[in-house]
Design a protein around this motif. Sequence first.
Motif, PDB file in Angstrom:
ATOM      1  N   ASP A  35       0.853  -1.191   0.000  1.00  0.00           N
ATOM      2  CA  ASP A  35       0.000   0.000   0.000  1.00  0.00           C
ATOM      3  C   ASP A  35       0.881   1.230   0.000  1.00  0.00           C
ATOM      4  OD1 ASP A  35      -2.433   1.365   0.061  1.00  0.00           O
ATOM      5  OD2 ASP A  35      -2.307   1.613   2.252  1.00  0.00           O
ATOM      6  N   PRO A  36       1.035   1.951  -1.046  1.00  0.00           N
ATOM      7  CA  PRO A  36       0.476   1.807  -2.391  1.00  0.00           C
ATOM      8  C   PRO A  36       1.189   0.705  -3.176  1.00  0.00           C
ATOM      9  CG  PRO A  36       1.969   3.658  -2.356  1.00  0.00           C
ATOM     10  CD  PRO A  36       1.903   3.129  -0.945  1.00  0.00           C
ATOM     11  N   PRO A  37       0.569   0.181  -4.249  1.00  0.00           N
ATOM     12  CA  PRO A  37       1.186  -0.883  -5.039  1.00  0.00           C
ATOM     13  C   PRO A  37       2.534  -0.434  -5.619  1.00  0.00           C
ATOM     14  CG  PRO A  37      -1.101  -0.582  -5.669  1.00  0.00           C
ATOM     15  CD  PRO A  37      -0.761   0.533  -4.738  1.00  0.00           C
ATOM     16  N   VAL A  38       3.487  -1.369  -5.669  1.00  0.00           N
ATOM     17  CA  VAL A  38       4.825  -1.064  -6.171  1.00  0.00           C
ATOM     18  C   VAL A  38       4.896  -1.447  -7.640  1.00  0.00           C
ATOM     19  CG1 VAL A  38       7.282  -1.558  -5.901  1.00  0.00           C
ATOM     20  CG2 VAL A  38       5.804  -1.507  -3.897  1.00  0.00           C
ATOM     21  N   CYS A  39       5.366  -0.497  -8.464  1.00  0.00           N
ATOM     22  CA  CYS A  39       5.489  -0.733  -9.898  1.00  0.00           C
ATOM     23  C   CYS A  39       6.918  -0.438 -10.329  1.00  0.00           C
ATOM     24  CB  CYS A  39       4.529   0.159 -10.684  1.00  0.00           C
ATOM     25  SG  CYS A  39       2.811  -0.240 -10.373  1.00  0.00           S
ATOM     26  N   ARG A  40       7.260  -0.963 -11.507  1.00  0.00           N
ATOM     27  CA  ARG A  40       8.620  -0.805 -12.007  1.00  0.00           C
ATOM     28  C   ARG A  40       8.559  -0.545 -13.507  1.00  0.00           C
ATOM     29  NH1 ARG A  40      13.152  -5.280 -10.585  1.00  0.00           N
ATOM     30  NH2 ARG A  40      14.874  -3.838 -10.725  1.00  0.00           N
ATOM     31  N   ILE A  41       9.453   0.306 -13.979  1.00  0.00           N
ATOM     32  CA  ILE A  41       9.529   0.580 -15.402  1.00  0.00           C
ATOM     33  C   ILE A  41      10.620  -0.333 -15.972  1.00  0.00           C
ATOM     34  CG2 ILE A  41      10.101   2.300 -17.151  1.00  0.00           C
ATOM     35  CD1 ILE A  41       9.063   4.432 -15.183  1.00  0.00           C
ATOM     36  N   MET A  42      10.212  -1.223 -16.900  1.00  0.00           N
ATOM     37  CA  MET A  42      11.173  -2.171 -17.478  1.00  0.00           C
ATOM     38  C   MET A  42      10.670  -2.670 -18.814  1.00  0.00           C
ATOM     39  SD  MET A  42      10.488  -5.789 -15.574  1.00  0.00           S
ATOM     40  CE  MET A  42      10.171  -5.359 -13.895  1.00  0.00           C
ATOM     41  N   ASN A  43      11.527  -3.361 -19.538  1.00  0.00           N
ATOM     42  CA  ASN A  43      11.140  -4.016 -20.778  1.00  0.00           C
ATOM     43  C   ASN A  43      10.560  -5.373 -20.380  1.00  0.00           C
ATOM     44  OD1 ASN A  43      10.906  -5.304 -23.217  1.00  0.00           O
ATOM     45  ND2 ASN A  43      12.879  -4.592 -24.011  1.00  0.00           N
ATOM     46  N   TYR A  44       9.252  -5.504 -20.443  1.00  0.00           N
ATOM     47  CA  TYR A  44       8.580  -6.696 -19.939  1.00  0.00           C
ATOM     48  C   TYR A  44       8.921  -7.937 -20.769  1.00  0.00           C
ATOM     49  CZ  TYR A  44       4.985  -9.689 -17.973  1.00  0.00           C
ATOM     50  OH  TYR A  44       4.328 -10.719 -17.347  1.00  0.00           O
ATOM     51  N   ASP A  45       9.074  -7.777 -22.083  1.00  0.00           N
ATOM     52  CA  ASP A  45       9.423  -8.928 -22.927  1.00  0.00           C
ATOM     53  C   ASP A  45      10.792  -9.483 -22.552  1.00  0.00           C
ATOM     54  OD1 ASP A  45       7.049  -8.827 -24.343  1.00  0.00           O
ATOM     55  OD2 ASP A  45       7.855  -7.464 -25.863  1.00  0.00           O
ATOM     56  N   LYS A  46      11.732  -8.598 -22.300  1.00  0.00           N
ATOM     57  CA  LYS A  46      13.082  -9.031 -21.900  1.00  0.00           C
ATOM     58  C   LYS A  46      13.024  -9.728 -20.536  1.00  0.00           C
ATOM     59  CE  LYS A  46      17.710  -7.190 -21.120  1.00  0.00           C
ATOM     60  NZ  LYS A  46      18.519  -5.974 -21.030  1.00  0.00           N
ATOM     61  N   PHE A  47      12.220  -9.195 -19.632  1.00  0.00           N
ATOM     62  CA  PHE A  47      12.053  -9.778 -18.299  1.00  0.00           C
ATOM     63  C   PHE A  47      11.490 -11.202 -18.405  1.00  0.00           C
ATOM     64  CE2 PHE A  47       9.145 -10.506 -14.664  1.00  0.00           C
ATOM     65  CZ  PHE A  47      10.083 -10.499 -13.636  1.00  0.00           C
ATOM     66  N   ARG A  48      10.442 -11.396 -19.240  1.00  0.00           N
ATOM     67  CA  ARG A  48       9.848 -12.725 -19.430  1.00  0.00           C
ATOM     68  C   ARG A  48      10.851 -13.691 -20.044  1.00  0.00           C
ATOM     69  NH1 ARG A  48       4.786 -11.666 -22.758  1.00  0.00           N
ATOM     70  NH2 ARG A  48       5.602 -13.486 -23.789  1.00  0.00           N
ATOM     71  N   TYR A  49      11.641 -13.203 -20.998  1.00  0.00           N
ATOM     72  CA  TYR A  49      12.662 -14.029 -21.645  1.00  0.00           C
ATOM     73  C   TYR A  49      13.692 -14.506 -20.620  1.00  0.00           C
ATOM     74  CZ  TYR A  49      16.692 -15.208 -24.551  1.00  0.00           C
ATOM     75  OH  TYR A  49      17.765 -15.856 -25.113  1.00  0.00           O
ATOM     76  N   GLU A  50      14.148 -13.603 -19.761  1.00  0.00           N
ATOM     77  CA  GLU A  50      15.140 -13.966 -18.743  1.00  0.00           C
ATOM     78  C   GLU A  50      14.559 -14.952 -17.733  1.00  0.00           C
ATOM     79  OE1 GLU A  50      16.339 -10.166 -17.240  1.00  0.00           O
ATOM     80  OE2 GLU A  50      17.722  -9.815 -18.910  1.00  0.00           O
ATOM     81  N   GLN A  51      13.283 -14.781 -17.346  1.00  0.00           N
ATOM     82  CA  GLN A  51      12.633 -15.718 -16.435  1.00  0.00           C
ATOM     83  C   GLN A  51      12.565 -17.113 -17.047  1.00  0.00           C
ATOM     84  OE1 GLN A  51      12.853 -14.016 -13.584  1.00  0.00           O
ATOM     85  NE2 GLN A  51      10.845 -14.768 -12.989  1.00  0.00           N
ATOM     86  N   LYS A  52      12.225 -17.159 -18.333  1.00  0.00           N
ATOM     87  CA  LYS A  52      12.125 -18.437 -19.027  1.00  0.00           C
ATOM     88  C   LYS A  52      13.494 -19.125 -19.072  1.00  0.00           C
ATOM     89  CE  LYS A  52      10.160 -20.346 -23.259  1.00  0.00           C
ATOM     90  NZ  LYS A  52       9.612 -20.023 -24.575  1.00  0.00           N
ATOM     91  N   LYS A  53      14.537 -18.367 -19.325  1.00  0.00           N
ATOM     92  CA  LYS A  53      15.897 -18.916 -19.353  1.00  0.00           C
ATOM     93  C   LYS A  53      16.295 -19.466 -17.985  1.00  0.00           C
ATOM     94  CE  LYS A  53      17.437 -18.586 -23.476  1.00  0.00           C
ATOM     95  NZ  LYS A  53      17.650 -19.825 -24.209  1.00  0.00           N
ATOM     96  N   LYS A  54      15.944 -18.750 -16.921  1.00  0.00           N
ATOM     97  CA  LYS A  54      16.253 -19.216 -15.563  1.00  0.00           C
ATOM     98  C   LYS A  54      15.547 -20.535 -15.273  1.00  0.00           C
ATOM     99  CE  LYS A  54      17.098 -14.762 -13.345  1.00  0.00           C
ATOM    100  NZ  LYS A  54      16.558 -13.786 -12.384  1.00  0.00           N
ATOM    101  N   GLN A  55      14.280 -20.643 -15.688  1.00  0.00           N
ATOM    102  CA  GLN A  55      13.524 -21.872 -15.476  1.00  0.00           C
ATOM    103  C   GLN A  55      14.144 -23.030 -16.245  1.00  0.00           C
ATOM    104  OE1 GLN A  55       9.518 -20.907 -16.592  1.00  0.00           O
ATOM    105  NE2 GLN A  55       8.956 -20.248 -14.533  1.00  0.00           N
ATOM    106  N   GLN A  56      14.569 -22.790 -17.485  1.00  0.00           N
ATOM    107  CA  GLN A  56      15.198 -23.843 -18.281  1.00  0.00           C
ATOM    108  C   GLN A  56      16.503 -24.291 -17.639  1.00  0.00           C
ATOM    109  OE1 GLN A  56      15.535 -22.078 -22.168  1.00  0.00           O
ATOM    110  NE2 GLN A  56      13.524 -22.825 -22.816  1.00  0.00           N
TER     111      GLN A  56
END
Length: 151
Positions: A35-56
């Motif tokens: 409270d209040p919600p925390v937000c971040r300015i980032m390249n979301y596609d790059k973030f998803r790509y990196e998450q996928k790589k970590k999972q692999q």
Amino acid sequence: MGSDGTQHGVVTTKDAKEMAYNEGLDLVEVSANADPPVCRIMNYDKFRYEQKKKQQEAKKKQTTVETKEIKFRPKTEEHDLNFKIKNIIKFLGQNNKVKITMRFRGREIVYSQSIGIEAMNKIADALKDDAIILQPPKMEGRQLVMFVGPK
């Protein structure tokens, strides 16, 4: 939080969207429960790509343990029993668990507590250097079952 890691403090949603748009990036909500919600300015596609790589990468390092099964009967001869013990040792060498099953048919069930337990103990003695007994011999219906795992 900005794309370069700087914190902007409490900002209205409209201003935050505008800041993200000016940088050509996305506004991503990191913690909705705060409270209040925390937000971040980032390249979301790059973030998803990196998450996928970590999972692999985590999946690669993960080992799966299979359960192999060896079946035999109370009248199995000595040589055949030794051959099956060699196979059990091979499976244990591959870091697999082994389910050892002795099936009793017809009137053989009478010998389950004598011949059956004796044979299972013989196998356990042969495997004592290579395996640990996860479950001692136990009757399940018409079969005597024992589980062993690698040391």
